[in-house]
Design a protein around this motif. Structure first.
Motif, PDB file in Angstrom:
ATOM      1  N   GLY A  86       5.573   7.649  -3.084  1.00  0.00           N
ATOM      2  CA  GLY A  86       5.767   6.202  -3.209  1.00  0.00           C
ATOM      3  C   GLY A  86       5.707   5.417  -1.911  1.00  0.00           C
ATOM      4  O   GLY A  86       6.059   4.240  -1.866  1.00  0.00           O
ATOM      5  N   SER A  87       5.256   6.057  -0.835  1.00  0.00           N
ATOM      6  CA  SER A  87       5.196   5.374   0.459  1.00  0.00           C
ATOM      7  C   SER A  87       4.065   4.340   0.499  1.00  0.00           C
ATOM      8  O   SER A  87       2.998   4.543  -0.082  1.00  0.00           O
ATOM      9  N   HIS A  88       4.297   3.243   1.200  1.00  0.00           N
ATOM     10  CA  HIS A  88       3.275   2.202   1.326  1.00  0.00           C
ATOM     11  C   HIS A  88       2.747   2.075   2.748  1.00  0.00           C
ATOM     12  O   HIS A  88       1.927   1.210   3.033  1.00  0.00           O
ATOM     13  N   ALA A  89       3.260   2.902   3.661  1.00  0.00           N
ATOM     14  CA  ALA A  89       2.807   2.803   5.053  1.00  0.00           C
ATOM     15  C   ALA A  89       3.028   4.123   5.782  1.00  0.00           C
ATOM     16  O   ALA A  89       4.000   4.840   5.515  1.00  0.00           O
ATOM     17  N   VAL A  90       2.103   4.432   6.691  1.00  0.00           N
ATOM     18  CA  VAL A  90       2.272   5.610   7.547  1.00  0.00           C
ATOM     19  C   VAL A  90       2.330   5.149   9.001  1.00  0.00           C
ATOM     20  O   VAL A  90       1.820   4.085   9.359  1.00  0.00           O
ATOM     21  N   ILE A  91       2.955   5.971   9.823  1.00  0.00           N
ATOM     22  CA  ILE A  91       3.050   5.661  11.247  1.00  0.00           C
ATOM     23  C   ILE A  91       2.869   6.951  12.034  1.00  0.00           C
ATOM     24  O   ILE A  91       3.238   8.033  11.572  1.00  0.00           O
ATOM     25  N   ALA A 102      -5.148   9.152  10.652  1.00  0.00           N
ATOM     26  CA  ALA A 102      -4.135   8.452   9.849  1.00  0.00           C
ATOM     27  C   ALA A 102      -4.694   7.129   9.342  1.00  0.00           C
ATOM     28  O   ALA A 102      -4.495   6.756   8.180  1.00  0.00           O
ATOM     29  N   ALA A 103      -5.409   6.423  10.205  1.00  0.00           N
ATOM     30  CA  ALA A 103      -5.970   5.119   9.831  1.00  0.00           C
ATOM     31  C   ALA A 103      -6.976   5.279   8.695  1.00  0.00           C
ATOM     32  O   ALA A 103      -6.984   4.502   7.741  1.00  0.00           O
ATOM     33  N   ALA A 104      -7.812   6.297   8.777  1.00  0.00           N
ATOM     34  CA  ALA A 104      -8.837   6.501   7.749  1.00  0.00           C
ATOM     35  C   ALA A 104      -8.215   6.865   6.399  1.00  0.00           C
ATOM     36  O   ALA A 104      -8.590   6.309   5.365  1.00  0.00           O
ATOM     37  N   TYR A 105      -7.263   7.783   6.410  1.00  0.00           N
ATOM     38  CA  TYR A 105      -6.675   8.224   5.137  1.00  0.00           C
ATOM     39  C   TYR A 105      -5.791   7.133   4.536  1.00  0.00           C
ATOM     40  O   TYR A 105      -5.695   7.007   3.309  1.00  0.00           O
ATOM     41  N   ALA A 106      -5.160   6.320   5.393  1.00  0.00           N
ATOM     42  CA  ALA A 106      -4.395   5.183   4.882  1.00  0.00           C
ATOM     43  C   ALA A 106      -5.341   4.184   4.209  1.00  0.00           C
ATOM     44  O   ALA A 106      -5.051   3.666   3.134  1.00  0.00           O
ATOM     45  N   GLN A 112      -0.838   0.911   4.435  1.00  0.00           N
ATOM     46  CA  GLN A 112      -0.929   0.472   5.831  1.00  0.00           C
ATOM     47  C   GLN A 112      -0.770   1.638   6.813  1.00  0.00           C
ATOM     48  O   GLN A 112      -0.082   2.615   6.506  1.00  0.00           O
ATOM     49  N   ALA A 113      -1.379   1.481   7.980  1.00  0.00           N
ATOM     50  CA  ALA A 113      -1.194   2.470   9.051  1.00  0.00           C
ATOM     51  C   ALA A 113      -0.782   1.765  10.337  1.00  0.00           C
ATOM     52  O   ALA A 113      -1.377   0.749  10.722  1.00  0.00           O
ATOM     53  N   GLU A 158      12.826   2.526   9.233  1.00  0.00           N
ATOM     54  CA  GLU A 158      11.790   1.681   8.627  1.00  0.00           C
ATOM     55  C   GLU A 158      11.145   2.383   7.423  1.00  0.00           C
ATOM     56  O   GLU A 158      11.105   3.610   7.369  1.00  0.00           O
ATOM     57  N   PRO A 159      10.594   1.582   6.496  1.00  0.00           N
ATOM     58  CA  PRO A 159       9.955   2.173   5.312  1.00  0.00           C
ATOM     59  C   PRO A 159       8.546   2.673   5.615  1.00  0.00           C
ATOM     60  O   PRO A 159       7.555   2.169   5.093  1.00  0.00           O
ATOM     61  N   VAL A 160       8.466   3.646   6.518  1.00  0.00           N
ATOM     62  CA  VAL A 160       7.171   4.204   6.933  1.00  0.00           C
ATOM     63  C   VAL A 160       7.262   5.724   6.942  1.00  0.00           C
ATOM     64  O   VAL A 160       8.307   6.276   7.280  1.00  0.00           O
TER      65      VAL A 160
END
Ligand code: AN7
Length: 382
Positions: A86-91, A102-106, A112-113, A158-160
């Protein structure tokens, strides 16, 4: 009637589909994939002879993954799991390749990445990738280790989802490279050499080899003894794992953190490896070792590999072959053995390094046949 998919020949759809039964993903987790993995294992033809080696050297060309590095193996699994949860962002913190991946898979997942990178020390191609894939790129006035500490802090509140290799799903994805190597060779190699930064990848490979070898059952983990491998998993001996660091950034050689790591191989400019403890376990269990290579040796090997074998990798990746060739000459890697060197990233990511130091002057001439012909003649006679 056959469905559309059945009537088509086999199509490779990425490593989550390929190795799902060996990955800790829920059955209903939808794969976020860019068809990563399935990279070539290329046998070197010319270089082994130049060092008088009677064995076989293979390079696992991870630079042919969708974003040009091995990180995609871990990222497909980490992002698949993040989205499933259920995550909406990666960091992530990154020396470049993790951020690109990470940017590509997001982007693929529609989330968001955020990527934190050391200011001015990321190869241009990697930075361009992160921007193109639409990540929020944050340059930190500090190095990778500083960025990593920040990411760990932010991840607490943070929600990441952190997608550095401290995320265990990353290593689970990266272990599949070991499976592919075994499938290609019909057995594990005798030595597996890798460049080491955070030491996540060497740890992941060891997980893969350990799961495939000595599985404690009579059946081959790959085929239930129905395959055509020369040997089955029950009789396999896992490789000695050998990790090479850049001399200016070699905490495993110093036995402690390096506070100001420096190397031309910016991908492995890491002084505080996140997989410090597991990597020492890998070294001990596999009876392997760590060593270091100077920047000069790394760059010379990068050029040798490109010019003698036609394989272009980035500087950090060349550390694996640079170290292996030296350890062959020293006799530490035995004659007659099978050696795999992982080429972690594509040379196109960091073209500056080739064009900068020691590059031959570009030949500029008028657009006249006679002039060019004379030039060719001189070269062909040489
Ligand atoms: C080309 O992108 O850590 O020992 O932030 O990009 O698993 O860390 C990159 C690491 C080797 C080292 N080769 O792997 C990042 C990052 C290349 C790399 C490594 C990296 P680990």
């Amino acid at each position: 009637m056959k469905t559309d998919t059945e009537s088509r020949p086999y199509r490779y759809t990425g490593l989550v589909d390929r190795y799902r039964s060996r990955l800790p993903l829920a059955a209903d987790a939808k794969a976020i994939s860019l068809c990563e993995g399935n990279t070539p294992l290329i046998r070197l033809k010319h270089i082994p002879r130049t060092v008088g080696f009677s064995g076989e050297i293979y390079v696992k060309y991870e630079g042919l993954n969708p974003t040009g590095s091995f990180k995609d193996r871990g990222m497909t699994v980490a992002v698949t799991q993040a989205v499933h949860a259920g995550s909406h962002a990666v960091i992530c913190a990154s020396t470049g390749n993790t951020s690109a991946s990470a940017a590509a898979y997001a982007a693929r997942a529609g989330i968001q990445a955020f990527v934190l990178i050391p200011d001015g020390k990321v190869a241009l191609g990697k930075l361009a990738q992160a921007i193109a894939y639409g990540a929020t790129v944050v340059q930190i006035a500090g190095n990778f280790d500083d960025a990593m500490e920040l990411v760990k802090e932010l991840g607490k509140t943070e929600p990441v989802t952190i997608v550095n290799s401290i995320n265990p799903y990353r290593l689970q994805g990266q272990k599949t490279a070991a499976f592919e190597i075994i499938e290609a060779l019909g057995r594990p190699p005798d030595y597996h050499c890798l460049p080491v930064g955070n030491a996540g990848n060497i740890t992941a490979h060891w997980i893969g080899y350990s799961e495939a070898s000595g599985s404690g059952t009579d059946a081959c983990v790959f085929c239930n003894n129905e395959c055509t491998f020369t040997q089955h998993a029950t009789s396999w001996h896992p490789p000695k794992m050998v990790g090479y660091q850049a001399a200016g950034s070699a905490p495993f050689m110093r036995g402690k953190k390096v506070t100001n790591p420096e190397t031309v191989a910016t991908a492995i400019r890491i002084g505080d490896p996140q997989s410090w403890k597991p990597a020492w376990t890998v070294q001990r269990e596999s009876e392997g070792w760590f060593d270091e290579c100077t920047d000069e040796r790394i760059l010379a090997t990068q050029r040798l590999l490109a010019s003698r074998e036609g394989v272009f990798c980035e500087p950090a990746s060349a550390a694996s072959l640079a170290g292996a060739l030296r350890d062959i000459q020293r006799g530490r890697i035995q004659q007659g053995s099978v050696v795999v060197c992982t080429l972690t990233g594509n040379g196109l990511k960091d073209p500056d390094v080739i064009l900068k130091d020691g590059a031959p002057e570009l030949i500029k001439v008028p657009a006249e046949r006679a002039v060019v012909e004379k030039l060719l003649a001189a070269k062909l006679d040489a």
